[in-house]
Design a protein around this motif. Structure first.
Motif, PDB file in Angstrom:
ATOM      1  N   ILE A   1       0.853  -1.200   0.000  1.00  0.00           N
ATOM      2  CA  ILE A   1       0.000   0.000   0.000  1.00  0.00           C
ATOM      3  C   ILE A   1       0.881   1.240   0.000  1.00  0.00           C
ATOM      4  O   ILE A   1       1.827   1.342   0.779  1.00  0.00           O
ATOM      5  CB  ILE A   1      -0.920   0.042   1.242  1.00  0.00           C
ATOM      6  N   LEU A   2       0.565   2.175  -0.876  1.00  0.00           N
ATOM      7  CA  LEU A   2       1.200   3.494  -0.884  1.00  0.00           C
ATOM      8  C   LEU A   2       0.102   4.547  -0.893  1.00  0.00           C
ATOM      9  O   LEU A   2      -0.755   4.541  -1.784  1.00  0.00           O
ATOM     10  CB  LEU A   2       2.104   3.660  -2.106  1.00  0.00           C
ATOM     11  N   VAL A   3       0.106   5.396   0.128  1.00  0.00           N
ATOM     12  CA  VAL A   3      -0.888   6.465   0.232  1.00  0.00           C
ATOM     13  C   VAL A   3      -0.168   7.802   0.063  1.00  0.00           C
ATOM     14  O   VAL A   3       0.810   8.077   0.774  1.00  0.00           O
ATOM     15  CB  VAL A   3      -1.625   6.422   1.594  1.00  0.00           C
ATOM     16  N   VAL A   4      -0.630   8.608  -0.872  1.00  0.00           N
ATOM     17  CA  VAL A   4       0.000   9.903  -1.154  1.00  0.00           C
ATOM     18  C   VAL A   4      -1.041  11.006  -0.991  1.00  0.00           C
ATOM     19  O   VAL A   4      -2.103  10.969  -1.618  1.00  0.00           O
ATOM     20  CB  VAL A   4       0.580   9.939  -2.589  1.00  0.00           C
ATOM     21  N   LEU A   5      -0.720  11.968  -0.123  1.00  0.00           N
ATOM     22  CA  LEU A   5      -1.591  13.127   0.054  1.00  0.00           C
ATOM     23  C   LEU A   5      -0.713  14.375   0.086  1.00  0.00           C
ATOM     24  O   LEU A   5      -0.012  14.637   1.067  1.00  0.00           O
ATOM     25  CB  LEU A   5      -2.414  13.008   1.334  1.00  0.00           C
ATOM     26  N   ASP A   6      -0.712  15.093  -1.019  1.00  0.00           N
ATOM     27  CA  ASP A   6       0.124  16.280  -1.187  1.00  0.00           C
ATOM     28  C   ASP A   6       1.597  15.924  -0.958  1.00  0.00           C
ATOM     29  O   ASP A   6       2.147  15.137  -1.705  1.00  0.00           O
ATOM     30  CB  ASP A   6      -0.351  17.398  -0.258  1.00  0.00           C
ATOM     31  N   ASP A   7       2.226  16.474   0.080  1.00  0.00           N
ATOM     32  CA  ASP A   7       3.664  16.254   0.275  1.00  0.00           C
ATOM     33  C   ASP A   7       3.970  15.089   1.221  1.00  0.00           C
ATOM     34  O   ASP A   7       5.116  14.910   1.639  1.00  0.00           O
ATOM     35  CB  ASP A   7       4.317  17.533   0.804  1.00  0.00           C
ATOM     36  N   VAL A   8       2.954  14.297   1.559  1.00  0.00           N
ATOM     37  CA  VAL A   8       3.115  13.197   2.516  1.00  0.00           C
ATOM     38  C   VAL A   8       2.880  11.864   1.819  1.00  0.00           C
ATOM     39  O   VAL A   8       1.916  11.710   1.059  1.00  0.00           O
ATOM     40  CB  VAL A   8       2.133  13.341   3.700  1.00  0.00           C
ATOM     41  N   ALA A   9       3.752  10.917   2.088  1.00  0.00           N
ATOM     42  CA  ALA A   9       3.573   9.549   1.590  1.00  0.00           C
ATOM     43  C   ALA A   9       3.622   8.592   2.769  1.00  0.00           C
ATOM     44  O   ALA A   9       4.482   8.713   3.643  1.00  0.00           O
ATOM     45  CB  ALA A   9       4.650   9.192   0.573  1.00  0.00           C
ATOM     46  N   ILE A  10       2.701   7.639   2.790  1.00  0.00           N
ATOM     47  CA  ILE A  10       2.674   6.598   3.820  1.00  0.00           C
ATOM     48  C   ILE A  10       2.798   5.258   3.116  1.00  0.00           C
ATOM     49  O   ILE A  10       1.981   4.913   2.251  1.00  0.00           O
ATOM     50  CB  ILE A  10       1.381   6.662   4.650  1.00  0.00           C
ATOM     51  N   ILE A  11       3.845   4.532   3.461  1.00  0.00           N
ATOM     52  CA  ILE A  11       4.122   3.231   2.851  1.00  0.00           C
ATOM     53  C   ILE A  11       3.755   2.144   3.852  1.00  0.00           C
ATOM     54  O   ILE A  11       4.262   2.140   4.978  1.00  0.00           O
ATOM     55  CB  ILE A  11       5.612   3.111   2.466  1.00  0.00           C
ATOM     56  N   VAL A  12       2.897   1.238   3.451  1.00  0.00           N
ATOM     57  CA  VAL A  12       2.436   0.176   4.342  1.00  0.00           C
ATOM     58  C   VAL A  12       2.810  -1.176   3.770  1.00  0.00           C
ATOM     59  O   VAL A  12       2.528  -1.463   2.605  1.00  0.00           O
ATOM     60  CB  VAL A  12       0.908   0.241   4.547  1.00  0.00           C
ATOM     61  N   GLU A  13       3.449  -1.979   4.587  1.00  0.00           N
ATOM     62  CA  GLU A  13       3.679  -3.372   4.241  1.00  0.00           C
ATOM     63  C   GLU A  13       2.872  -4.229   5.211  1.00  0.00           C
ATOM     64  O   GLU A  13       3.029  -4.123   6.424  1.00  0.00           O
ATOM     65  CB  GLU A  13       5.168  -3.722   4.323  1.00  0.00           C
TER      66      GLU A  13
END
Length: 786
Positions: free
Chosen positions: A395-407
């Motif tokens: 999972i990769l979540v991108v919101l403007d200048d923030v990225a959250i990488i989930v394994e």
């Protein structure tokens, strides 16, 4: 805390013996012998019911019996010991027995079990200290302690929903039914109904006793007429049936469960037999040692089967964990195991994706995607278009200048790991935590190094605007006591100190999503939770305790003043006070904070319960402004909002007053007014926040351009990567524009000329750190732009 004091006292006492282990063995055997004498004349199922009444919380007539210290654990050990020690054949007599005699005895048995636990755990600790030190010793001890004292940190209704989906694939249900005669849903229904029937029977016995006593009181003219002996005997029997029930009253036939559910009795018997515990060849000492060593037989087999073909549970908290572990063991031997494992991983990814999207509206989400990384150093030096190694991301979540990488890792912790076997624990934690961290870091490196990733089939994904990356290791497994010990995971070599993911279970993540009122809160928690120093500063048994403490007090770690002085150009030297406070900062033990959460959760499930408000973030005067930024939706609203909330309560209050202060004193020459506030504890998380007014005769375009130029110049001077400017209209007093700048500072002669007219960095008033929250800034009384 009382148990800790008793343990310390016991260790001090044992120091006077030549062989503390021999003395502990002697005391353990003496205690077991005493229990043997007490339990031998009773049938096992009667002891189990007496243990339930003595150890577990219950309420009658509006009065609540609190859980005894470690009551669930004591009830389980008593139930297991009864299988080895209780040899009675008779049911007991409600008519002949002294009222409350066995009720009181059961409480004494529970106290005896408490002493056994202390003795056995002390023995284990002494043995551990005598062995060579292993980096996983603390985590192994935490795993064993959790297996002894904690049954589940997740709410049963949430776990049940997940497990029904987990085992709900038709192929899995068919395979289980074929080999066992039932599937997971059948097992949940049967074991849940068994518990309900036990509770109903207990309530009926209590109600019958209270009703008879009340009727006799009224019949005797409220105690004025003496009660005859026959009535007294009848009342005594009814009282005893409630508070020290005979063996024939406490266990439930399979046929009764089947009738209650409208199911075939053979299927019900198959479930109950599958989950029945077997201690036939174990001695009392074997049972105790195994339990304290982390091998609780009831964990996978929570049903007590009697020699009369009846069944009972010690309690229902073990039902759902037992079903998953028991049925997964069965599936491993079947051809459908591979298909189940794949579905288990897919389900966890789907659940994780859904919960993150609920917290981060408007985000772009990529799930189960393939992308390319360099296969060797030569490829790494070239263009990303030439990468040839295809890997998978969850999972990769991108919101403007923030990225959250989930394994997402859906594998289960083995029984050996739960028992604290360090070699197997290392293997399991590597498979869940280390592997997830490595895979998430792999994607993070590509985003940071290449400014994006080349996706399989869809091509280049530009992520050059990302300035903040968070990694998450998401598990289906409850990792309480392990996931919160980040520093110990680093010390054990399971995580890299520079790339620490947030390790969280899906049920904790789901619950946090229900609690979070605004996305910025969640991002701030991610920032705080992933700080390597948090697990050094705070110890908590459960993720939700950390989260609720974050809501209550910020989960803030005082920054290193020497690092701040070295990295932040507006701080010239660390103060002696800050250095002293940093050195004196110890580790805080966060006690359980989930009572308000429990009350809210169960009030949400049961409309008849009193309405309870959920826990919320406290001490945040900037909440209204953060909500306005979210509503406006300007680029960077999420990260800007989290930064505003990161300040101490006083700093937030000061910032909330800045617009009013600037607007109340317009510049006499008709110019804009500004105030700049730097915020951060090191260069990597530093921001520049600017408030600026728009005079009536200026266009918004002109002021926005001026704000953008000033923001970029001041950031360049301070070497900050991010900043935001908030433009307020002089006439309407309203926020009219938000300007974000994420330009990474790089040597630029033109910018060097642009900053010549700005105050030097050391003239910026430095924030003052508080005990728990970030720095408080002094008010800037100068009208000149800084």
């Amino acid at each position: 805390m009382r148990s800790v004091d008793r343990h310390v006292s016991l260790v001090e006492e044992l120091d006077g013996f030549e062989s503390p282990l021999d003395e502990l063995d002697r005391r353990i055997e003496a205690e077991l012998s005493m229990l043997d004498n007490e339990l031998i004349s009773h049938r096992p199922e009667r002891v189990v019911e007496l243990a339930r009444i003595a150890c577990l919380p219950w309420s009658v007539g509006g009065k609540v019996k609190p859980d005894t210290e470690g009551g669930v654990t004591k009830a389980e050990i008593l139930a297991l010991l009864a299988q080895a020690l209780s040899m009675g054949e008779g049911d007991g007599s409600a008519v002949d027995e002294q009222p409350n005699s066995l009720y009181q005895a059961a409480h004494e048995w529970a106290e005896s079990v408490g002493r056994l636990i202390e003795l056995a755990q002390t023995r284990e600790l002494i043995e551990v200290r005598s062995r060579p030190v292993d980096s996983l010793d603390f985590l192994a001890f935490s795993a064993r302690s959790n297996s002894i004292w904690i049954r589940s940190s997740s709410y049963p209704d949430m776990v049940r929903t997940t497990y029904e989906s987990l085992f709900g694939k038709q192929e899995v249900r068919t395979a289980l039914t074929k080999h066992l005669g039932f599937d997971a849903v059948d097992a949940i229904e049967v074991l849940t109904r068994l518990h309900e029937l036990q509770v109903d029977a207990m309530n009926e016995r209590w109600e019958a006793g209270f009703r008879a006593l009340h009727d006799e009181y009224e019949t005797s003219n409220r105690g004025q007429i003496p009660t005859d002996e026959e009535t007294r005997n009848r009342l005594r029997a009814l009282h005893n049936r409630g508070w020290q029930p005979t063996a024939d009253l406490v266990a439930i036939p399979a046929a009764e469960v089947a009738t209650s559910l409208g199911q075939d009795v053979a299927r019900v018997e198959a479930v109950l037999s599958r989950f029945a515990v077997d201690t036939a060849h174990a001695s009392a000492r074997d049972i105790l040692d195994a339990f304290i060593g982390g091998d609780n037989s009831l964990r996978t087999n929570p049903v007590i089967a009697t020699d009369r073909g009846t069944f009972m549970l010690v309690h229902d908290a073990l039902v759902l964990p037992a079903i998953r572990e028991n049925l997964e063991q069965e599936l491993k031997a079947l051809p459908e195991w591979e298909q189940y494992q794949k579905w288990r991983g897919t389900l966890l990814e789907d659940l994780g994706k859904a919960v993150l999207e609920s917290m981060l509206p408007g985000a772009s989400t990529y799930a189960s995607f393939d992308y390319f990384v360099p296969v060797n150093e030569k490829e790494a030096e070239g263009d990303p278009v030439g990468y040839t190694k295809k890997v998978e991301g969850d999972i990769l979540v991108v919101l403007d200048d923030v990225a959250i990488i989930v394994e997402a890792k859906a594998v289960a912790i083995t029984p050996e790991s739960r028992a604290g076997q360090t070699r197997r624990l290392r293997r399991d934690l590597t498979g869940i935590i280390s592997k997830a961290s490595e895979q998430a870091s792999r994607l993070q490196k590509r985003i940071e190094g290449d400014g994006g990733v080349r996706l399989h089939q869809t091509g280049w994904l530009d992520l050059s605007h990302i300035r903040e990356i968070h990694t998450v290791a998401l598990s289906l497994e409850d990792l309480s006591g392990v996931a919160t010990a980040t520093s110990d995971l680093v010390a054990a070599g399971l995580l890299e100190a520079e790339r620490i993911p947030w390790v969280v279970s899906i049920h904790d993540l789901q619950l946090i999503a229900r609690l979070v009122d605004r996305p910025a809160e969640f991002l701030l928690y991610l920032r705080r939770r992933r700080d390597p120093e948090v697990s050094l500063a705070y110890a908590a048994p459960d993720e939700l305790d950390l989260f609720l403490y974050f809501y209550e007090a910020g989960l803030y770690v005082a920054p290193d003043p020497e690092v701040m002085a070295a990295e932040l150009p507006y701080i010239t030297a660390p103060s002696a006070k800050d250095v002293r406070r940093r050195k004196q900062q110890g580790r805080s033990i966060i006690a359980s904070r989930t009572d308000p959460l429990d009350a809210w959760h169960y009030s949400e499930l049961d409309p008849e319960r009193p309405r309870t408000e959920k826990p919320t973030l406290t001490g945040s005067p900037m909440i209204a402004f953060v909500d306005e930024l979210r509503t406006r939706g300007a680029f960077g609203w999420l990260s800007t909002g989290a930064t505003l909330l990161s300040a101490s309560t006083k700093s937030q209050a000061d910032m909330a007053r800045i617009p009013g202060k600037l607007l109340a004193s317009p510049d006499p020459n008709g110019r804009e007014r500004t105030q700049a506030v730097p915020i951060g504890t090191r260069l990597s998380n530093a921001w520049l926040l600017v408030w600026i007014t728009k005079p009536a005769h200026h266009t918004l375009t002109d002021i926005a351009e001026l704000a953008s130029n000033y923001l970029r110049a001041k950031k360049y001077q301070l070497k900050f990567s991010r900043g935001a400017a908030f433009i307020f209209d002089q006439e309407t007093k309203e926020l009219v524009e938000v300007v974000y700048d994420g330009t990474i500072p790089a040597p630029d002669p033109e910018m060097d000329r642009a900053i010549a007219g700005l105050f030097p960095p050391d003239k910026v008033s430095p924030p003052r750190p508080s005990e728990r929250k970030p720095a408080t800034r002094r008010k800037n009384k100068k009208r000149r732009r800084r």
